[in-house]
Design an enzyme around this catalytic site. Structure first.
Site, short mmCIF file in Angstrom:
data_model
loop_
_atom_site.label_atom_id
_atom_site.label_comp_id
_atom_site.label_asym_id
_atom_site.label_seq_id
_atom_site.Cartn_x
_atom_site.Cartn_y
_atom_site.Cartn_z
N TRP A 1 -6.57 -0.92 -1.81
CA TRP A 1 -6.95 -2.29 -2.37
C TRP A 1 -7.95 -1.74 -3.38
O TRP A 1 -7.38 -1.07 -4.21
CB TRP A 1 -7.68 -3.01 -1.35
CG TRP A 1 -6.61 -3.21 0.03
CD1 TRP A 1 -6.79 -2.83 1.21
CD2 TRP A 1 -5.28 -3.75 -0.23
NE1 TRP A 1 -5.60 -3.44 2.19
CE2 TRP A 1 -4.65 -3.88 1.10
CE3 TRP A 1 -4.46 -4.19 -1.35
CZ2 TRP A 1 -3.49 -4.13 1.43
CZ3 TRP A 1 -3.10 -4.74 -0.84
CH2 TRP A 1 -2.71 -4.57 0.38
N GLU B 1 -5.41 -1.87 13.84
CA GLU B 1 -5.78 -1.06 13.05
C GLU B 1 -7.26 -0.41 13.26
O GLU B 1 -8.06 -1.04 13.93
CB GLU B 1 -6.18 -1.34 11.62
CG GLU B 1 -4.96 -1.75 10.75
CD GLU B 1 -5.27 -2.41 9.12
OE1 GLU B 1 -6.43 -2.17 8.91
OE2 GLU B 1 -4.55 -2.96 8.79
N ASN C 1 -1.80 -10.78 8.26
CA ASN C 1 -2.81 -9.57 8.70
C ASN C 1 -4.21 -10.00 7.96
O ASN C 1 -4.73 -10.46 7.14
CB ASN C 1 -2.64 -8.34 7.81
CG ASN C 1 -3.60 -7.33 7.78
OD1 ASN C 1 -3.60 -6.68 8.67
ND2 ASN C 1 -4.31 -7.05 6.82
N GLU C 2 -5.17 -9.86 8.90
CA GLU C 2 -6.76 -10.10 8.66
C GLU C 2 -7.03 -11.34 8.02
O GLU C 2 -7.57 -11.22 6.81
CB GLU C 2 -7.21 -8.75 7.98
CG GLU C 2 -7.35 -7.80 8.75
CD GLU C 2 -8.05 -6.49 8.04
OE1 GLU C 2 -8.50 -5.49 8.65
OE2 GLU C 2 -8.29 -6.39 6.90
N GLN D 1 0.77 -1.33 -0.02
CA GLN D 1 0.03 0.03 0.00
C GLN D 1 0.83 1.35 -0.21
O GLN D 1 0.21 2.27 -0.41
CB GLN D 1 -1.06 -0.06 1.23
CG GLN D 1 -2.05 -1.07 1.03
CD GLN D 1 -3.04 -1.19 2.45
OE1 GLN D 1 -2.65 -1.79 3.19
NE2 GLN D 1 -4.18 -0.47 2.17
N HIS E 1 0.89 -9.27 4.67
CA HIS E 1 -0.20 -8.26 4.53
C HIS E 1 -0.88 -8.26 3.28
O HIS E 1 -0.71 -7.37 2.55
CB HIS E 1 0.12 -7.20 4.72
CG HIS E 1 -1.08 -6.01 5.44
ND1 HIS E 1 -1.06 -5.35 6.53
CD2 HIS E 1 -2.06 -5.44 4.67
CE1 HIS E 1 -2.33 -4.43 6.65
NE2 HIS E 1 -2.94 -4.59 5.24
N TYR F 1 -13.20 -0.91 12.59
CA TYR F 1 -13.36 0.32 11.76
C TYR F 1 -15.00 0.80 12.18
O TYR F 1 -15.13 1.65 12.26
CB TYR F 1 -13.19 0.36 10.55
CG TYR F 1 -11.98 0.02 10.03
CD1 TYR F 1 -11.19 1.34 9.49
CD2 TYR F 1 -11.16 -1.02 9.92
CE1 TYR F 1 -9.68 1.04 9.35
CE2 TYR F 1 -9.82 -1.07 9.60
CZ TYR F 1 -9.03 0.04 9.24
OH TYR F 1 -7.75 0.09 8.95
#
EC number: 3.2.1.21
Length: 469
Positions: free
Chosen positions: A425, A373, A164-165, A17, A120, A309
């Site tokens: 993304w 995050e 990640n995630e 990113q 990630h 989030y």
């Protein structure tokens, strides 16, 4: 509203990113290089991360931003294919090692603790070509990569995130096909990928535990994405049960095996088995762990890393037609409350984070929690005075304070997403999450602080908000 002494205030980025330099100095292609270069409008305006924020050559500028904020921790990810261009230790790219050594050393020199993510979303393309996360062979590839990173950087890095995630990756890449490789496998691929991701994480945790922990004394976990899920009608039993099922499919499917007992939640197993049977499958679409695997998976995280989030409302949605898909297996539908304010998919629901933290505390035996995050976007073009966005952060910090003080949640680190505006993304550069504005039209990619950055720096200096509850 002072936070506990020693509380960690961080910001986060991820390699694909922000770095750019997609083929610089011997880096191999990752799946996002391939996916974005194929075009086809799967990413906003067919944008790519080829240059992104240019952090591969502009690390010094990023460091200035980190120092300006006064961060205590900085979370970033290693590009697997920058270090190991074909994903294996058969060829090691020294230039990649040099780049990350400089980041780690500069952070430590400036009193900033690195939190390093091994992977990630940017799988080396060479490994995707061999089946990616749908293939069991990836477990060993990931373990070897993890061991390589632990041995190369672990003398200085003490906080690791393996994957990640994992819960987002499995669904977006291998169920819905919205992330690379871009091929949907509704109702099957996500579970297969999840199975391999959990085993790969556990294997790498054991490698750290047996080969590196004694000497390096670090901590290893994986990060999980979590939307708080609230019953649409709090008085409806079916909505209450649907909300429980939703969080179980969304978070516990990964967290329960790793933190509790090595196996999937019962409701997940029974729902998928029953749907699979109705659909004529000879066995459940959810793979099973062997007894040996359950023992291997159980207890393989040293802290609970969660990324929050937003929140959604949940109601029961019977899968009458027997459609394939994870939502259909859970028999739920989700939607926002029309009164909530939003930008893109993120609705401002600060109380959701407190409920989520309390849920993790109660379900997972009061673990140490890192929020790895949390953030809120602005649409492009974004004003530098983002006072409204700062309100999201301010309200979030109030809820974190309540979670720590009133609910006795053991929250130790908070990472804002993101240090910089970056490649988001499928949304490309249209969604700006940075504490620092990046001008993607200017080849120099200048970083300029938003109001949020200045306000966050004050919070860090004061170790909390100045206002009372």
């Amino acid at each position: 509203m002072a936070f506990p002494v020693g509380f960690g205030w961080a910001a986060a980025t991820a390699a694909y990113q922000v770095e750019g330099g997609w083929d610089a100095d011997g880096k191999g292609p990752c799946v996002w290089d391939t996916f974005t270069h194929q075009g086809g409008e799967r990413v906003f305006k067919n944008q790519t991360g080829d240059v992104a924020c240019g952090s591969y050559t502009l690390w010094e500028e990023d460091l200035k931003c980190i120092k300006q904020l006064g961060l205590t921790h900085y979370r970033f990810s290693l590009s697997w294919s920058r270090l190991l261009p074909d994903g294996t230790t058969g060829f090691i790219n020294q230039k990649g090692i040099d780049y990350y050594n400089k980041i780690i050393d500069d952070l430590l020199k400036n009193g900033v603790t690195p939190i390093v993510t091994l992977y990630h979303f940017d799988l080396p393309q060479a490994l995707e070509d061999q089946g990616g996360w749908l293939s069991e062979a990836i477990i060993e590839s990931f373990d070897k990569y993890a061991q390589f990173c632990f041995s190369t950087f672990g003398d200085r890095v003490k906080k690791w995130i393996t994957i990640n995630e994992a819960n987002v990756l499995s669904v977006m890449s291998y169920d819905l096909g919205m992330f690379p490789p871009g091929i949907p496998h509704f109702g099957t691929g996500g579970y297969q990928a999840a199975h391999n991701l959990i085993k790969a994480h556990a294997r790498s945790w054991h490698s750290y535990n047996s080969l590196f922990r004694k000497e390096q004394k670090g901590m290893v976990s994986l990060s999980l994405f979590a939307v708080w899920l609230e019953p649409a009608d709090p008085n409806s039993v079916s909505d209450q049960e649907a909300a429980k099922r939703a969080i179980t499919f969304h978070l516990d499917l990964f967290a329960k095996p790793i933190f509790i007992d090595g196996d999937y939640p019962e409701i997940v197993k029974s729902q998928i088995a029953s749907m699979s049977q109705k659909q004529g499958y000879p066995s459940s679409r959810l793979p099973e762990f062997t007894e040996e695997e359950k023992k291997m998976i159980k207890g393989t995280a040293d802290f609970f890393a969660v990324q929050y989030y937003t929140t959604r409302l949940i109601k029961y949605q019977e899968n009458k037609k027997g459609e394939l898909g994870i939502l259909q297996d859970a028999e739920i539908e989700f939607f926002p409350d029309p009164s909530w304010k939003n930008v893109d998919w993120i609705y401002v629901v600060p109380w959701g984070v407190r409920k989520l933290l309390k849920y993790i505390k109660d379900t997972y035996n009061n673990p140490v929690i890192y929020i790895t995050e949390n953030g809120f976007p602005q649409s492009d073009p974004a004003p530098l005075d983002d006072t409204q966005r700062w309100e999201y952060f301010r309200q979030t910090f109030q809820e974190l304070f309540k979670a720590i003080q009133l609910d006795k949640v053991n929250l130790q680190v908070y990472c804002a997403w993101s240090l910089l505006d970056n490649f988001e993304w499928n949304q490309g550069y249209s969604s700006r999450f940075g504490l620092f504005h990046v001008d993607f039209e200017d080849p120099a990619r200048p970083r300029v602080p938003y109001t949020s950055a200045k306000e966050y720096a004050k919070v860090i200096r004061n170790n909390g908000l100045e206002a009372h509850l």
